[in-house]
Design an enzyme around this catalytic site. Structure first.
Site, PDB file in Angstrom:
ATOM      1  NE  ARG A   1      33.095  13.941  -3.842  1.00 29.18           N
ATOM      2  CZ  ARG A   1      31.936  12.652  -3.971  1.00 29.18           C
ATOM      3  NH1 ARG A   1      30.901  12.888  -4.299  1.00 29.18           N
ATOM      4  NH2 ARG A   1      31.956  12.059  -4.102  1.00 29.18           N
TER       5      ARG A   1
ATOM      6  CE  LYS B   1      35.837  13.197  -7.827  1.00 34.47           C
ATOM      7  NZ  LYS B   1      35.518  11.931  -6.952  1.00 34.47           N
TER       8      LYS B   1
ATOM      9  N   GLY C   1      21.545  -3.017  20.430  1.00 32.53           N
ATOM     10  CA  GLY C   1      22.399  -2.062  19.275  1.00 32.53           C
ATOM     11  C   GLY C   1      24.076  -2.413  19.953  1.00 32.53           C
TER      12      GLY C   1
ATOM     13  CG  HIS D   1      40.816  11.013   0.408  1.00 31.76           C
ATOM     14  ND1 HIS D   1      39.921  10.151  -1.046  1.00 31.76           N
ATOM     15  CD2 HIS D   1      40.118  11.799   0.476  1.00 31.76           C
ATOM     16  CE1 HIS D   1      39.716  11.194  -1.072  1.00 31.76           C
ATOM     17  NE2 HIS D   1      39.840  12.138  -0.827  1.00 31.76           N
TER      18      HIS D   1
HETATM   19  C1  R5P Z   1      37.057  11.293  -3.838  1.00 31.20           C
HETATM   20  O1  R5P Z   1      38.099  12.078  -3.887  1.00 31.20           O
HETATM   21  C2  R5P Z   1      37.630   9.870  -4.128  1.00 31.20           C
HETATM   22  O2  R5P Z   1      39.189   9.349  -5.024  1.00 31.20           O
HETATM   23  C3  R5P Z   1      36.757   8.805  -4.383  1.00 31.20           C
HETATM   24  O3  R5P Z   1      36.296   9.506  -6.341  1.00 31.20           O
HETATM   25  C4  R5P Z   1      35.144   8.613  -4.023  1.00 31.20           C
HETATM   26  O4  R5P Z   1      34.902   9.969  -2.354  1.00 31.20           O
HETATM   27  C5  R5P Z   1      34.595   7.912  -4.601  1.00 31.20           C
HETATM   28  O5  R5P Z   1      33.354   8.485  -3.610  1.00 31.20           O
HETATM   29  P1  R5P Z   1      31.684   8.065  -4.792  1.00 31.20           P
HETATM   30  O6  R5P Z   1      31.983   5.924  -5.660  1.00 31.20           O
HETATM   31  O7  R5P Z   1      30.857   8.370  -3.546  1.00 31.20           O
HETATM   32  O8  R5P Z   1      32.212   9.249  -5.975  1.00 31.20           O
END
Ligand code: R5P
Length: 277
Positions: A183, A181, A34, A120
């Site tokens: 999460r 949003k 690997g 990010h």
């Molecule tokens: C999060 O803050 C990022 O900007 C994206 O929205 C996120 O990481 C996207 O991830 P996924 O496609 O897994 O929802």
């Protein structure tokens, strides 16, 4: 001399053409256990290593490329079109690492400076022990868009509204807005609709990355009677069944850049990288 990583051969070739630099014919190998191995047959005084760290193997390969190139070059510049682990920019629970910092420190050991594309969080650039700059390639995402009817440019969260505005401005007009949003887990997100009306409008969704596709597909589910739907992002990771999720959500087309090489990577970031180098 451009030194491409195995995962970034397209963007490296584009960058070489853009800069008029030669492209090293790097050889990549994998052993039965690997481990990876590279051979950099030629380099010159300036080595520009171009490698997206899309996997743990790609991280190791990058360190190997830097080491091999650095043995003969006076200066090594590392271009990370996509920086893996960049979203792990804090310890989310006690006992966890700041993975982005760990990766940045390791990458710093083999290079004089770093250039990355749409991290990010911009603060990630501070984790490097050598100078690190970022470029914004979002404006290029307007290039493949067709002529739009009453366009609405939407980001799936407040943090990405700047991207939506950048694409709107590059397109040349339209409204920009964002969703709220929350999460809940890796694959579960809750998204509340934006105030903007979506009825009979062409909607362009913009995010820095589409990973599992959960964010985008959940956002799309909030749209009420849109005309066409375009999903765009800088980093089209499209892990597992993300592309299928988008198709099932009703997306008309997906556009991403070549920071991650996928079938949807129709936009090259080479010109914006070349400008900053
Ligand atoms: C999060 O803050 C990022 O900007 C994206 O929205 C996120 O990481 C996207 O991830 P996924 O496609 O897994 O929802």
């Amino acid at each position: 001399m451009i030194i491409p990583g195995s995962t970034s051969q397209e963007v490296a070739a584009e960058l070489a053409a853009e800069l008029g630099e030669p492209l090293s014919a790097v050889e990549y190998d994998w052993f039965a256990d690997g481990e990876t191995l590279v051979r950099v047959p030629e380099t010159d005084d300036l080595a520009i290593v171009v490698a997206s760290t899309v996997s743990s193997d790609a991280h190791v390969e990058l360190l190997q490329l830097q080491d091999a190139a650095g043995q003969r070059a006076d200066e090594v510049i590392t271009v990370l079109p996509y920086m893996g682990y960049g979203r792990q920019d804090e310890a989310f629970e006690p006992g966890q690492p700041v993975s982005a910092r760990a990766m940045a420190r390791a990458i710093s050991t083999g290079t004089d400076r770093v250039l990355t594309v749409n991290p990010h969080e911009e603060a990630v650039t501070d984790f490097f022990d050598v100078p690190c700059a970022s470029v914004d390639a979002a404006g290029r995402l307007a290039d493949p868009l067709p002529a739009l009817s009453d366009p609405l440019f939407l980001s799936p969260d407040a943090g990405a509204i700047g991207l939506a505005e950048t694409v709107r401005d590059a397109y040349g007009g339209g409204e920009a807005d964002y969703f709220e949003k929350v999460r809940h887990s890796d694959t579960e997100v809750e998204i509340k609709p934006s105030d903007a009306s979506t009825t009979d409008r062409d909607v362009v969704l913009i995010d820095d990355i589409i990973a599992t596709g959960s964010t985008m597909s959940t956002a799309i589910a909030q749209l009420s009677e849109p005309n066409r739907i375009f999903a765009t992002c800088v980093h089209p990771m499209l892990a597992a069944n993300a592309r299928t999720k988008l198709a099932n959500a009703g997306v008309n087309a997906v556009y991403g850049t070549d920071t991650i090489e996928r079938a949807v990577s129709s936009v090259s970031v080479a010109p914006v990288i070349a400008e900053k180098l």
